[in-house]
Design an enzyme around this catalytic site. Structure first.
Site, PDB file in Angstrom:
ATOM      1  N   LYS A  17       0.851  -1.210   0.000  1.00  0.00           N
ATOM      2  CA  LYS A  17       0.000   0.000   0.000  1.00  0.00           C
ATOM      3  C   LYS A  17       0.879   1.250   0.000  1.00  0.00           C
ATOM      4  O   LYS A  17       2.042   1.223   0.405  1.00  0.00           O
ATOM      5  CB  LYS A  17      -0.943   0.028   1.203  1.00  0.00           C
ATOM      6  CG  LYS A  17      -0.276   0.092   2.600  1.00  0.00           C
ATOM      7  CD  LYS A  17       0.137   1.464   3.082  1.00  0.00           C
ATOM      8  CE  LYS A  17       0.760   1.411   4.473  1.00  0.00           C
ATOM      9  NZ  LYS A  17       1.644   2.506   4.828  1.00  0.00           N
ATOM     10  N   ASP A 158      -2.352  -1.384  10.391  1.00  0.00           N
ATOM     11  CA  ASP A 158      -2.576  -1.369   8.939  1.00  0.00           C
ATOM     12  C   ASP A 158      -3.203  -2.658   8.417  1.00  0.00           C
ATOM     13  O   ASP A 158      -3.560  -2.735   7.246  1.00  0.00           O
ATOM     14  CB  ASP A 158      -1.229  -1.220   8.197  1.00  0.00           C
ATOM     15  CG  ASP A 158      -0.675   0.184   8.275  1.00  0.00           C
ATOM     16  OD1 ASP A 158      -1.413   1.107   8.653  1.00  0.00           O
ATOM     17  OD2 ASP A 158       0.518   0.352   7.945  1.00  0.00           O
TER      18      ASP A 158
HETATM   19  O1  C5P Z   1       0.012  -1.141  14.898  1.00  0.00           O
HETATM   20  P1  C5P Z   1       1.434  -1.326  14.503  1.00  0.00           P
HETATM   21  O2  C5P Z   1       2.034  -2.572  15.097  1.00  0.00           O
HETATM   22  O3  C5P Z   1       1.686  -1.235  13.048  1.00  0.00           O
HETATM   23  O4  C5P Z   1       2.206  -0.098  15.153  1.00  0.00           O
HETATM   24  C1  C5P Z   1       3.586  -0.074  15.327  1.00  0.00           C
HETATM   25  C2  C5P Z   1       3.916   1.066  16.263  1.00  0.00           C
HETATM   26  O5  C5P Z   1       3.652   2.317  15.625  1.00  0.00           O
HETATM   27  C3  C5P Z   1       3.068   1.085  17.528  1.00  0.00           C
HETATM   28  O6  C5P Z   1       3.659   0.320  18.530  1.00  0.00           O
HETATM   29  C4  C5P Z   1       3.029   2.550  17.877  1.00  0.00           C
HETATM   30  O7  C5P Z   1       4.221   2.915  18.537  1.00  0.00           O
HETATM   31  C5  C5P Z   1       3.059   3.233  16.527  1.00  0.00           C
HETATM   32  N1  C5P Z   1       1.706   3.584  16.044  1.00  0.00           N
HETATM   33  C6  C5P Z   1       1.043   4.659  16.632  1.00  0.00           C
HETATM   34  N2  C5P Z   1      -0.203   5.014  16.188  1.00  0.00           N
HETATM   35  C7  C5P Z   1      -0.783   4.339  15.175  1.00  0.00           C
HETATM   36  C8  C5P Z   1      -0.123   3.258  14.548  1.00  0.00           C
HETATM   37  C9  C5P Z   1       1.116   2.909  15.016  1.00  0.00           C
HETATM   38  O8  C5P Z   1       1.558   5.282  17.556  1.00  0.00           O
HETATM   39  N3  C5P Z   1      -1.997   4.713  14.746  1.00  0.00           N
END
Ligand code: C5P
Length: 308
Positions: A17, A158
């Protein structure tokens, strides 16, 4: 996502994406950030093959990761810096499916990687979504899409995007990224994407970002795209994570300058980086500009299209 049945196996093509708009709205009590983002799938795919295991070890669950480049050119490319262990999002998705359904079935999973790692292209997230779909099918669990999306949100912000209830290949995503509003974009979009040498950790980029008021509105961008107004759409491209990413990684700034010297309609970093893309008028222009960018040696440059 492309799903194909084979005798005793399911094969899934998992797309990458790009974020055409990403506004960080504020930090939440749970440590995540509230977002408003427009994501589109582009035609760079990882391939995952989920095959049934032999009867003598019916609960075995294995993952093999292969770099597509070393497959096409044996001996070329380095080993993938990607774990095949329980921390890989593919394995986490498989274990989660087992936990919530109680099934003890096994699978051999082969993952052929084409989507660059730590690049803001959601390579790990799309593989996780593909695993939920592939194993739901191989194991005949019949979980509805809405239930898979709930599991997807537990795996990563995501991941639900790739399980959109209306698979248009584009959605405005809110909340952490897991609340989807599918949108239809009538026109294929043509991009050049460059992934520089180094990647960035999503968590680190979010730690350095400051929430701010929106520079534009995602609704304006969607409307321009829906009416084929590419120049106006290009002016609405926005990513709040680009500034912190540039502070953390000079390659992103170098790419911004290189793209800025070429006649793209607009250009932006995707997600939390480090991939950088330019929006083009048409495929011919994308092919020509990708060739010029290869000459800069700032990273791997490739052409990709969104679907219409
Ligand atoms: O959800 P995901 O594992 O992809 O997120 C990785 C890191 O990115 C999270 O641990 C967080 O620190 C940050 N994040 C965030 N806000 C979001 C998505 C991700 O702070 N909406």
């Amino acid at each position: 996502m492309l799903v194909r049945d084979e005798p005793r196996a399911v094969v899934v093509g998992a797309p990458a994406k790009l974020n055409l708009f990403l506004q960080v709205l504020g930090k939440r009590a749970d440590g995540f950030h509230d977002l408003e983002t427009l994501m589109v799938t582009v035609g760079i795919y990882d391939t995952l093959r989920f095959s049934a295991v032999s009867a003598d070890s019916p609960d075995a669950l294995t993952l093999t990761c292969v770099d597509a480049r070393s497959r096409s050119r044996p001996g070329a490319g380095e080993a993938l810096p990607l774990s095949s262990g329980p921390d890989n999002l593919v394995m986490r998705a498989a274990f989660m499916l087992r936990e919530v359904t109680g099934t003890q079935q096994g699978a051999n999973i082969e993952l052929v990687k084409r989507i660059p790692l730590a690049a803001g292209l959601a390579g790990g997230s799309t593989d996780a979504a593909a695993t939920l779909v592939g194993l739901n099918r191989l194991w005949k669990l019949n979980l509805p899409n809405a239930e898979l999306r709930v599991l997807a949100a537990r795996l990563g912000s995501d991941v639900p995007f790739f399980l959109s209830p209306v698979p248009t290949g584009a959605a405005v995503c809110r909340g952490r990224g897991e609340i989807l509003e599918p949108v239809r974009l009538p026109q294929r979009l043509h991009f050049v994407i460059v992934r520089p040498q180094s990647g960035l950790s999503t968590a680190q980029v979010f730690r350095h970002c400051r929430a701010g008021s929106a520079t534009g509105r995602v609704e304006d961008l969607v409307r321009h795209l829906q009416h084929g107004r590419l120049h106006a759409a290009a002016r609405c491209l926005h990513n709040s994570l680009q500034e912190p990413a540039e502070l953390l990684n000079v390659e992103v700034t170098q790419l911004k300058h290189a793209f800025g010297r070429m006649p793209f309609l607009g250009h932006l970093m995707s997600g939390s980086g480090t991939s950088y893309y330019g929006l083009c008028q048409h495929r011919r222009q994308a092919v020509a500009l990708a060739a010029r960018l290869r000459g800069t040696r700032l990273g791997d440059a490739f052409v990709a299209q969104s679907r219409s």
